[in-house]
Design a protein around this motif. Structure first.
Motif, PDB file in Angstrom:
ATOM      1  N   SER A 183       0.859  -1.197   0.000  1.00  0.00           N
ATOM      2  CA  SER A 183       0.000   0.000   0.000  1.00  0.00           C
ATOM      3  C   SER A 183       0.888   1.237   0.000  1.00  0.00           C
ATOM      4  N   PRO A 184       1.563   1.495  -1.124  1.00  0.00           N
ATOM      5  CA  PRO A 184       2.587   2.545  -1.144  1.00  0.00           C
ATOM      6  C   PRO A 184       2.064   3.954  -0.923  1.00  0.00           C
ATOM      7  N   THR A 185       0.757   4.171  -1.090  1.00  0.00           N
ATOM      8  CA  THR A 185       0.208   5.516  -0.885  1.00  0.00           C
ATOM      9  C   THR A 185      -0.508   5.657   0.459  1.00  0.00           C
ATOM     10  N   TRP A 186      -0.515   4.609   1.270  1.00  0.00           N
ATOM     11  CA  TRP A 186      -1.190   4.646   2.571  1.00  0.00           C
ATOM     12  C   TRP A 186      -0.205   5.124   3.623  1.00  0.00           C
ATOM     13  N   GLY A 248      -7.448  -2.264  -5.771  1.00  0.00           N
ATOM     14  CA  GLY A 248      -6.836  -0.968  -5.523  1.00  0.00           C
ATOM     15  C   GLY A 248      -5.862  -0.672  -6.653  1.00  0.00           C
ATOM     16  N   ILE A 249      -5.947   0.490  -7.248  1.00  0.00           N
ATOM     17  CA  ILE A 249      -5.070   0.839  -8.359  1.00  0.00           C
ATOM     18  C   ILE A 249      -3.599   0.733  -7.956  1.00  0.00           C
ATOM     19  N   ASP A 250      -3.318   1.032  -6.678  1.00  0.00           N
ATOM     20  CA  ASP A 250      -1.929   1.043  -6.208  1.00  0.00           C
ATOM     21  C   ASP A 250      -1.542  -0.235  -5.465  1.00  0.00           C
ATOM     22  N   ASP A 251      -2.281  -1.317  -5.678  1.00  0.00           N
ATOM     23  CA  ASP A 251      -1.988  -2.584  -5.007  1.00  0.00           C
ATOM     24  C   ASP A 251      -0.586  -3.066  -5.399  1.00  0.00           C
ATOM     25  N   VAL A 278      -5.482   3.602  -3.656  1.00  0.00           N
ATOM     26  CA  VAL A 278      -5.635   2.568  -2.635  1.00  0.00           C
ATOM     27  C   VAL A 278      -4.788   1.355  -3.021  1.00  0.00           C
ATOM     28  N   GLY A 279      -4.193   0.725  -2.007  1.00  0.00           N
ATOM     29  CA  GLY A 279      -3.379  -0.455  -2.234  1.00  0.00           C
ATOM     30  C   GLY A 279      -4.085  -1.740  -1.871  1.00  0.00           C
TER      31      GLY A 279
END
Length: 302
Positions: A183-186, A248-251, A278-279
């Motif tokens: 989850s690089p954006t979390w 999640g697009i950023d999974d 979201v990851g």
């Protein structure tokens, strides 16, 4: 940072399951299943949203986590998908729930998919991250793209005794790294991680995790108690219940591009949704979107 307490306990199959329950006892039941390496606090914001809408909301610790315990020292500490499905089915039986909306991701999403596929009469609707989450073990040794293989490094690490020793030595550091990579954006804080990491201090955590990541590649045998379920899952059964699936697009572990290939595994009404920013841990990163999907299925079942 509040914890999901108090916990209830119930004997269900081979486990004494620790779980959090909220909402009216006579409300439409919903079971929220966590993944690896997370815990029930994935749903710390989702559960109140569902309870406020009148759902009987149940969030159990899976085998190897938190307060859930094996009833016997003789039970194999299996992490195979058949065991996850059997645990969820046993919990439904123990709680005397005939039919519920089942929602989850990662290991928990796999448990929900197994029950939805093999016991559809028990599943009023399915919410699953990464779409069809039942492993095709017969094809597990077919190589993937280099990018996808790179993201699975932790699974190959756990295939070795060095990986087992590493997980035993510092399970929290490995889990925290996976949270960041997946989850690089979390932007979670220390308190959020530590609240969940307490669940990994479990006597069977390492054994269940190691068995899970070895069994899915056909490297170790499963628990004979689940052989019949395992055979059924090998046929890649179709999911016929109403389903809402997410990516999640950023999974950082399961790329959204795989979702289209899963369409044939659903024969009932299904909506697939991509969530930007979201990851892998969608319920905790976007709790409102996850809760709304569950409520959509609850209302549809009603």
């Amino acid at each position: 940072m509040e914890r999901m307490e108090p916990l209830r306990r119930i004997e269900a199959g081979v486990l004494e399951v620790a779980y959090h329950e909220s909402g009216p006892a006579d409300g439409p039941p919903v079971l929220l299943m966590h993944g690896f390496p997370y815990d029930i606090h994935t749903y710390a914001e989702v559960a109140p949203l569902l309870a406020a809408e009148g759902c009987r909301t149940i969030v159990p610790y899976m085998r190897g986590y938190g307060g859930t315990r094996f009833l016997s020292t003789d039970t194999p500490r299996s992490g195979e998908q058949a065991a996850f499905g059997a645990d969820l089915l046993a919990l439904l039986d123990a709680l005397e729930i005939d039919r519920a909306v089942l929602a989850g991701y990662d290991w928990g999403g796999r448990a929900a998919c197994v029950v939805a596929a093999l016991w559809p009469e028990r599943c009023a609707g399915l919410v699953s991250l990464n779409s069809y989450n039942i492993q095709n073990i017969a094809r597990a040794m077919e190589p993937d793209t280099p990018e996808n293989e790179h993201s699975l490094w932790y699974q190959y690490y756990f295939h070795s005794e060095r990986g087992r020793a590493g997980l035993q030595k510092d399970r929290k550091a490995i889990a925290r790294l996976l949270w960041k990579l997946w989850s690089p954006t979390w932007r979670f804080d220390d308190a959020t991680f530590e609240r969940s990491a307490a669940a990994f201090d479990h006597p069977d955590f390492v054994e269940v995790v190691i068995h899970s990541y070895r069994h899915r590649f056909g490297l170790v045998a499963g628990d004979p108690a689940y052989a019949d379920i395992d055979r059924q899952l090998a046929a890649q059964p179709v999911i016929r219940v109403p389903a809402i699936t997410f990516d999640g697009i950023d999974d950082g572990v399961r790329p959204p591009a795989e979702a289209a290939a899963h369409a044939a595994r659903f024969s009932g009404p299904r909506s697939h949704r991509l969530v930007p920013g979201v990851g892998h841990n969608l319920p905790q990163e976007a709790p409102r979107a996850f809760a709304d999907a569950v409520l959509e299925l609850v209302r549809g079942a009603a």
